[in-house]
Design a protein around this motif. Sequence first.
Motif, mmCIF file in Angstrom:
data_model
loop_
_atom_site.group_PDB
_atom_site.id
_atom_site.type_symbol
_atom_site.label_atom_id
_atom_site.label_comp_id
_atom_site.label_asym_id
_atom_site.label_seq_id
_atom_site.Cartn_x
_atom_site.Cartn_y
_atom_site.Cartn_z
ATOM 1 N N ILE A 3 87.950 17.750 28.624
ATOM 2 C CA ILE A 3 87.487 18.552 29.753
ATOM 3 C C ILE A 3 86.583 17.681 30.630
ATOM 4 O O ILE A 3 85.567 17.161 30.149
ATOM 5 C CB ILE A 3 86.678 19.787 29.266
ATOM 6 N N PHE A 187 91.723 19.468 31.640
ATOM 7 C CA PHE A 187 91.233 20.534 32.518
ATOM 8 C C PHE A 187 89.995 19.998 33.239
ATOM 9 O O PHE A 187 89.211 19.255 32.656
ATOM 10 C CB PHE A 187 90.867 21.769 31.688
ATOM 11 N N VAL A 189 86.548 21.098 35.287
ATOM 12 C CA VAL A 189 85.577 22.103 35.716
ATOM 13 C C VAL A 189 84.837 21.519 36.921
ATOM 14 O O VAL A 189 84.161 20.492 36.798
ATOM 15 C CB VAL A 189 84.562 22.411 34.586
ATOM 16 N N GLY A 217 88.973 24.907 37.262
ATOM 17 C CA GLY A 217 88.203 26.125 37.463
ATOM 18 C C GLY A 217 86.861 25.721 38.050
ATOM 19 O O GLY A 217 86.534 24.534 38.097
ATOM 20 N N LEU A 242 84.644 30.380 36.788
ATOM 21 C CA LEU A 242 84.407 30.340 35.339
ATOM 22 C C LEU A 242 83.025 30.860 34.961
ATOM 23 O O LEU A 242 82.818 31.437 33.891
ATOM 24 C CB LEU A 242 84.549 28.901 34.829
ATOM 25 N N THR A 278 86.465 30.463 27.411
ATOM 26 C CA THR A 278 87.297 30.744 28.588
ATOM 27 C C THR A 278 88.269 29.590 28.831
ATOM 28 O O THR A 278 89.416 29.804 29.222
ATOM 29 C CB THR A 278 86.399 30.900 29.839
ATOM 30 N N LEU A 279 87.793 28.363 28.580
ATOM 31 C CA LEU A 279 88.636 27.192 28.811
ATOM 32 C C LEU A 279 89.698 27.030 27.738
ATOM 33 O O LEU A 279 90.772 26.493 27.979
ATOM 34 C CB LEU A 279 87.780 25.914 28.847
ATOM 35 N N THR A 280 89.365 27.463 26.539
ATOM 36 C CA THR A 280 90.281 27.283 25.404
ATOM 37 C C THR A 280 90.458 28.627 24.700
ATOM 38 O O THR A 280 89.950 28.828 23.606
ATOM 39 C CB THR A 280 89.703 26.267 24.413
#
Length: 285
Positions: A3, A187, A189, A217, A242, A278-280
């Motif tokens: 991330i 991903f 952020v 996100g 997020l 939320t991410l995973t």
Amino acid sequence: MKIAIASGKGGTGKTFVATNLFYALQQAKIPVTIVDCDAEEPNVHLFISGCLTKSFDVTQKVPVINESICTHCGRCHKYCSYNAIFHVPTLQVIKVMEDLCHGCGACFVACNDSAITEKQSVLGTVKRFDLANQFTMIEGRTKIGVYSSVKLIKAAIAEAGSDSVVLFDSPPGTSCPFIQTAHLADFVVLVTEPTPFGLSDLKQSVETLADMNKPMGVVVNRAGIGNSDVYNYLKEKKIPLLMEIPFSREIALTYSKGLLISAMDEVWLGKFRQLFDTLTPHSWK
Ligand code: SF4
Ligand code: SF4
């Protein structure tokens, strides 16, 4: 899972998010590595410290021109895409500007007179700090004056290996170092502020990541200042919001003291754990 925590410019709060997220995972006993990829000005070490277990220099080859052999044909100067060779043929002056050199080797290939050899030049250092079993901080730090930190960032990320969760504290901006970091992440952020400047930087980051087809996100930091344009933009582009971090004197003070809000306040610890979930959504439950 890798991330990247990024922002269009410095001072937006990406290190705040990255370090608090790291702490929340550590508390949840989820193995995690944080890589400080902001190699020109690494500051994760101000919030997370561990025992130095490894340190190595990252080098690249740079050309050395033997002026007694050089015929001043100018081919190396012409082949260099980075303007790293200063050449004034009329004065018979030729010089390699090492800080601009990307070590591509084009000039070496271009020279038909064997006037160029290569030497190793130090770009910076990668350090590994172990906090406890399976919790690690890796820092890439460029030598002052080095033009490109991309090779160093790649080496710092490679040092993390295939650890379960790796957080990248990305370099600011949207140039090569940011792209290199985002490219290696699963991903991204993006941390922004709800102001016109924040929106402008956010748009640039979003466009770059969209070109890379990278999932992303947004965390809005200092929520409550500015206006609603950032939120409208996120809705329009269907980019998930997020988390919001309110503009707060307490948070700013904690950060300025080198402390983590998630270590001081259970509510924030829970919020950062929630951010990770939320991410995973299917992992670590
Ligand atoms: S190695 Fe590449 S970047 Fe460096 S001086 Fe030669 S051509 Fe330019
Ligand atoms: S290509 Fe070789 S000979 Fe020509 S200017 Fe460069 S170093 Fe000199």
